[in-house]
Design a protein around this motif. Structure first.
Motif, PDB file in Angstrom:
ATOM      1  N   LEU A   1      23.663  21.028  52.507  1.00  0.00           N
ATOM      2  CA  LEU A   1      24.849  21.163  53.359  1.00  0.00           C
ATOM      3  C   LEU A   1      24.902  22.567  53.936  1.00  0.00           C
ATOM      4  CD1 LEU A   1      27.616  20.077  54.352  1.00  0.00           C
ATOM      5  CD2 LEU A   1      28.577  20.807  52.168  1.00  0.00           C
ATOM      6  N   GLU A   2      24.991  22.660  55.253  1.00  0.00           N
ATOM      7  CA  GLU A   2      25.144  23.949  55.936  1.00  0.00           C
ATOM      8  C   GLU A   2      26.623  24.095  56.282  1.00  0.00           C
ATOM      9  OE1 GLU A   2      23.813  27.566  57.137  1.00  0.00           O
ATOM     10  OE2 GLU A   2      22.475  26.036  56.331  1.00  0.00           O
ATOM     11  N   LEU A   3      27.312  25.037  55.602  1.00  0.00           N
ATOM     12  CA  LEU A   3      28.756  25.198  55.790  1.00  0.00           C
ATOM     13  C   LEU A   3      29.076  25.920  57.101  1.00  0.00           C
ATOM     14  CD1 LEU A   3      29.825  26.292  52.184  1.00  0.00           C
ATOM     15  CD2 LEU A   3      30.174  24.052  53.245  1.00  0.00           C
ATOM     16  N   ASP A   4      30.263  25.630  57.645  1.00  0.00           N
ATOM     17  CA  ASP A   4      30.734  26.326  58.848  1.00  0.00           C
ATOM     18  C   ASP A   4      31.223  27.738  58.513  1.00  0.00           C
ATOM     19  OD1 ASP A   4      30.272  23.910  60.054  1.00  0.00           O
ATOM     20  OD2 ASP A   4      32.366  23.504  60.597  1.00  0.00           O
ATOM     21  N   TYR A   5      31.758  27.901  57.296  1.00  0.00           N
ATOM     22  CA  TYR A   5      32.345  29.182  56.889  1.00  0.00           C
ATOM     23  C   TYR A   5      31.680  29.661  55.602  1.00  0.00           C
ATOM     24  CZ  TYR A   5      35.834  27.046  59.933  1.00  0.00           C
ATOM     25  OH  TYR A   5      36.438  26.410  60.980  1.00  0.00           O
ATOM     26  N   ASP A   6      31.891  30.925  55.236  1.00  0.00           N
ATOM     27  CA  ASP A   6      31.335  31.455  53.991  1.00  0.00           C
ATOM     28  C   ASP A   6      31.799  30.602  52.809  1.00  0.00           C
ATOM     29  OD1 ASP A   6      30.030  33.503  55.303  1.00  0.00           O
ATOM     30  OD2 ASP A   6      31.726  34.883  55.118  1.00  0.00           O
ATOM     31  N   ALA A   7      30.967  30.551  51.782  1.00  0.00           N
ATOM     32  CA  ALA A   7      31.236  29.675  50.627  1.00  0.00           C
ATOM     33  C   ALA A   7      32.203  30.322  49.632  1.00  0.00           C
ATOM     34  CB  ALA A   7      29.913  29.317  49.943  1.00  0.00           C
ATOM     35  N   ASP A   8      33.259  30.956  50.126  1.00  0.00           N
ATOM     36  CA  ASP A   8      34.253  31.586  49.249  1.00  0.00           C
ATOM     37  C   ASP A   8      34.925  30.525  48.384  1.00  0.00           C
ATOM     38  OD1 ASP A   8      33.704  33.975  50.510  1.00  0.00           O
ATOM     39  OD2 ASP A   8      35.384  33.827  51.909  1.00  0.00           O
ATOM     40  N   GLY A   9      35.117  30.828  47.109  1.00  0.00           N
ATOM     41  CA  GLY A   9      35.839  29.922  46.218  1.00  0.00           C
ATOM     42  C   GLY A   9      35.043  28.710  45.779  1.00  0.00           C
ATOM     43  N   ILE A  10      33.780  28.600  46.191  1.00  0.00           N
ATOM     44  CA  ILE A  10      32.926  27.477  45.767  1.00  0.00           C
ATOM     45  C   ILE A  10      31.923  28.015  44.758  1.00  0.00           C
ATOM     46  CG2 ILE A  10      31.223  25.767  46.514  1.00  0.00           C
ATOM     47  CD1 ILE A  10      32.752  25.728  49.236  1.00  0.00           C
ATOM     48  N   LEU A  11      31.951  27.468  43.552  1.00  0.00           N
ATOM     49  CA  LEU A  11      31.112  27.963  42.458  1.00  0.00           C
ATOM     50  C   LEU A  11      30.050  26.942  42.097  1.00  0.00           C
ATOM     51  CD1 LEU A  11      34.033  29.293  40.221  1.00  0.00           C
ATOM     52  CD2 LEU A  11      32.646  30.608  41.836  1.00  0.00           C
ATOM     53  N   ARG A  12      28.898  27.451  41.689  1.00  0.00           N
ATOM     54  CA  ARG A  12      27.809  26.566  41.276  1.00  0.00           C
ATOM     55  C   ARG A  12      28.241  25.733  40.068  1.00  0.00           C
ATOM     56  NH1 ARG A  12      23.025  26.923  38.550  1.00  0.00           N
ATOM     57  NH2 ARG A  12      23.463  28.999  37.770  1.00  0.00           N
ATOM     58  N   SER A  13      27.925  24.458  40.082  1.00  0.00           N
ATOM     59  CA  SER A  13      28.208  23.513  38.991  1.00  0.00           C
ATOM     60  C   SER A  13      29.693  23.148  38.832  1.00  0.00           C
ATOM     61  CB  SER A  13      27.652  24.001  37.647  1.00  0.00           C
ATOM     62  OG  SER A  13      26.249  24.155  37.765  1.00  0.00           O
ATOM     63  N   ASN A  14      30.572  23.667  39.711  1.00  0.00           N
ATOM     64  CA  ASN A  14      31.983  23.275  39.672  1.00  0.00           C
ATOM     65  C   ASN A  14      32.219  22.106  40.622  1.00  0.00           C
ATOM     66  OD1 ASN A  14      32.359  25.469  38.001  1.00  0.00           O
ATOM     67  ND2 ASN A  14      34.262  26.093  38.984  1.00  0.00           N
ATOM     68  N   TYR A  15      32.860  21.067  40.116  1.00  0.00           N
ATOM     69  CA  TYR A  15      33.056  19.862  40.926  1.00  0.00           C
ATOM     70  C   TYR A  15      33.998  20.112  42.097  1.00  0.00           C
ATOM     71  CZ  TYR A  15      30.334  16.522  38.306  1.00  0.00           C
ATOM     72  OH  TYR A  15      29.286  15.832  37.759  1.00  0.00           O
ATOM     73  N   CYS A  16      33.664  19.505  43.230  1.00  0.00           N
ATOM     74  CA  CYS A  16      34.476  19.543  44.446  1.00  0.00           C
ATOM     75  C   CYS A  16      34.624  18.108  44.958  1.00  0.00           C
ATOM     76  CB  CYS A  16      33.782  20.364  45.542  1.00  0.00           C
ATOM     77  SG  CYS A  16      33.517  22.093  45.108  1.00  0.00           S
ATOM     78  N   GLU A  17      35.590  17.908  45.833  1.00  0.00           N
ATOM     79  CA  GLU A  17      35.762  16.606  46.491  1.00  0.00           C
ATOM     80  C   GLU A  17      35.097  16.658  47.866  1.00  0.00           C
ATOM     81  OE1 GLU A  17      39.967  16.145  46.666  1.00  0.00           O
ATOM     82  OE2 GLU A  17      40.139  15.655  44.537  1.00  0.00           O
ATOM     83  N   PHE A  18      34.523  15.543  48.281  1.00  0.00           N
ATOM     84  CA  PHE A  18      33.854  15.446  49.582  1.00  0.00           C
ATOM     85  C   PHE A  18      34.416  14.260  50.349  1.00  0.00           C
ATOM     86  CE2 PHE A  18      31.038  17.847  46.937  1.00  0.00           C
ATOM     87  CZ  PHE A  18      30.424  18.757  47.780  1.00  0.00           C
ATOM     88  N   TYR A  19      34.608  14.453  51.667  1.00  0.00           N
ATOM     89  CA  TYR A  19      35.120  13.397  52.541  1.00  0.00           C
ATOM     90  C   TYR A  19      34.279  13.377  53.813  1.00  0.00           C
ATOM     91  CZ  TYR A  19      39.229  14.067  49.589  1.00  0.00           C
ATOM     92  OH  TYR A  19      40.067  14.192  48.506  1.00  0.00           O
ATOM     93  N   THR A  20      33.858  12.186  54.215  1.00  0.00           N
ATOM     94  CA  THR A  20      33.114  12.067  55.469  1.00  0.00           C
ATOM     95  C   THR A  20      33.367  10.691  56.080  1.00  0.00           C
ATOM     96  OG1 THR A  20      30.933  12.308  56.509  1.00  0.00           O
ATOM     97  CG2 THR A  20      30.967  11.257  54.340  1.00  0.00           C
ATOM     98  N   GLN A  21      33.241  10.614  57.406  1.00  0.00           N
ATOM     99  CA  GLN A  21      33.425   9.337  58.103  1.00  0.00           C
ATOM    100  C   GLN A  21      32.106   8.580  58.145  1.00  0.00           C
ATOM    101  OE1 GLN A  21      36.241   7.930  59.206  1.00  0.00           O
ATOM    102  NE2 GLN A  21      37.256   9.678  58.296  1.00  0.00           N
ATOM    103  N   THR A  22      32.157   7.282  57.847  1.00  0.00           N
ATOM    104  CA  THR A  22      30.988   6.414  57.991  1.00  0.00           C
ATOM    105  C   THR A  22      31.436   5.169  58.743  1.00  0.00           C
ATOM    106  OG1 THR A  22      31.292   4.998  56.054  1.00  0.00           O
ATOM    107  CG2 THR A  22      30.282   7.157  55.662  1.00  0.00           C
ATOM    108  N   SER A  23      30.500   4.291  59.050  1.00  0.00           N
ATOM    109  CA  SER A  23      30.857   3.045  59.740  1.00  0.00           C
ATOM    110  C   SER A  23      31.675   2.130  58.830  1.00  0.00           C
ATOM    111  CB  SER A  23      29.589   2.322  60.206  1.00  0.00           C
ATOM    112  OG  SER A  23      28.743   2.086  59.100  1.00  0.00           O
ATOM    113  N   HIS A  24      31.681   2.400  57.520  1.00  0.00           N
ATOM    114  CA  HIS A  24      32.456   1.593  56.565  1.00  0.00           C
ATOM    115  C   HIS A  24      33.859   2.154  56.318  1.00  0.00           C
ATOM    116  CE1 HIS A  24      28.708  -0.450  55.594  1.00  0.00           C
ATOM    117  NE2 HIS A  24      28.155   0.735  55.428  1.00  0.00           N
ATOM    118  N   GLY A  25      34.175   3.309  56.912  1.00  0.00           N
ATOM    119  CA  GLY A  25      35.466   3.955  56.665  1.00  0.00           C
ATOM    120  C   GLY A  25      35.258   5.360  56.122  1.00  0.00           C
ATOM    121  N   THR A  26      36.323   5.959  55.565  1.00  0.00           N
ATOM    122  CA  THR A  26      36.230   7.307  54.997  1.00  0.00           C
ATOM    123  C   THR A  26      35.581   7.234  53.620  1.00  0.00           C
ATOM    124  OG1 THR A  26      38.237   7.967  56.157  1.00  0.00           O
ATOM    125  CG2 THR A  26      37.533   9.369  54.332  1.00  0.00           C
ATOM    126  N   LEU A  27      34.467   7.924  53.466  1.00  0.00           N
ATOM    127  CA  LEU A  27      33.750   7.968  52.190  1.00  0.00           C
ATOM    128  C   LEU A  27      34.260   9.152  51.383  1.00  0.00           C
ATOM    129  CD1 LEU A  27      31.306   7.023  50.390  1.00  0.00           C
ATOM    130  CD2 LEU A  27      29.933   8.675  51.668  1.00  0.00           C
TER     131      LEU A  27
END
Length: 196
Positions: A36-62
């Motif tokens: 993943l190439e982020l738009d902004y600096d990875a501030d507040g994102i830590l290695r091995s810490n869980y995050c939520e991800f959301y993206t649009q697909t043809s099946h709806g919001t994943l």
């Protein structure tokens, strides 16, 4: 999972502290991770810490949870998630949101009762006259310590059974971070409601 995410797909990444929410573009998909190439600096994102991800697909919001295996500046290797779910087919997750709020335009205040919201817009009822050609400013409380302010543009006005009006319309945001915050809030509330 590989058939659901693809190179050049846009995705929102939300760490536990969602003021550090970010978004970016998937540049590579492998069996056990995607890059993943982020738009902004990875501030507040830590290695091995869980995050939520959301993206649009043809099946709806994943939606899925995962973590960064590697962080190299704005380039992250995200572990392939064990499971995922689709929130709904519409572009933005819509949730019930019932509050008495004020909307403002050119020195006027309109009293409204919201019915539902999404990151795209909201529906509300009111006894006040709403001008479809005007934009309104509204502040949406999301928690005791967080709210977002945005512009509301009415799109549809209908007479309701209570001699008032039911109005639907769309939001315009002061910043993409506000839109991301509301997207994440609605998705999270939707999951909480389904799990009750």
């Amino acid at each position: 999972m590989r058939e659901l995410i693809a190179k050049d797909q846009r995705i929102i990444m939300v760490p536990h502290d969602f003021k550090f929410a970010n978004k970016g573009t998937i540049t590579e998909v492998q069996p056990d991770y995607f890059t993943l190439e982020l738009d902004y600096d990875a501030d507040g994102i830590l290695r091995s810490n869980y995050c939520e991800f959301y993206t649009q697909t043809s099946h709806g919001t994943l939606y899925f949870d995962s973590y960064a295996k590697e962080i190299n500046g704005k380039t992250l290797k995200i572990a392939s998630p064990a499971k995922h779910k689709f929130l709904q087919r519409r572009q933005y997750t819509r949730i019930k949101y019932i509050l008495d709020l004020d909307m403002f335009t050119e020195g006027e205040t309109k009293k409204i009762t919201t019915l539902d919201i999404s990151a795209g817009g909201m529906k509300f009822k009111t006894n006040d006259t709403i001008n479809i050609d005007k934009d309104y400013t509204i502040t949406l409380p999301l928690s005791e310590e967080q709210s977002i302010e945005c512009k509301f543009s009415p799109i549809r006005i209908e007479k309701n059974n209570e001699n008032g009006y039911t109005i639907s319309g769309r939001f315009d945001y002061n910043s993409s971070m506000d839109k991301m915050t509301l997207t994440q809030y609605c998705a999270k509330r939707s999951i909480e409601i389904k799990n009750k």
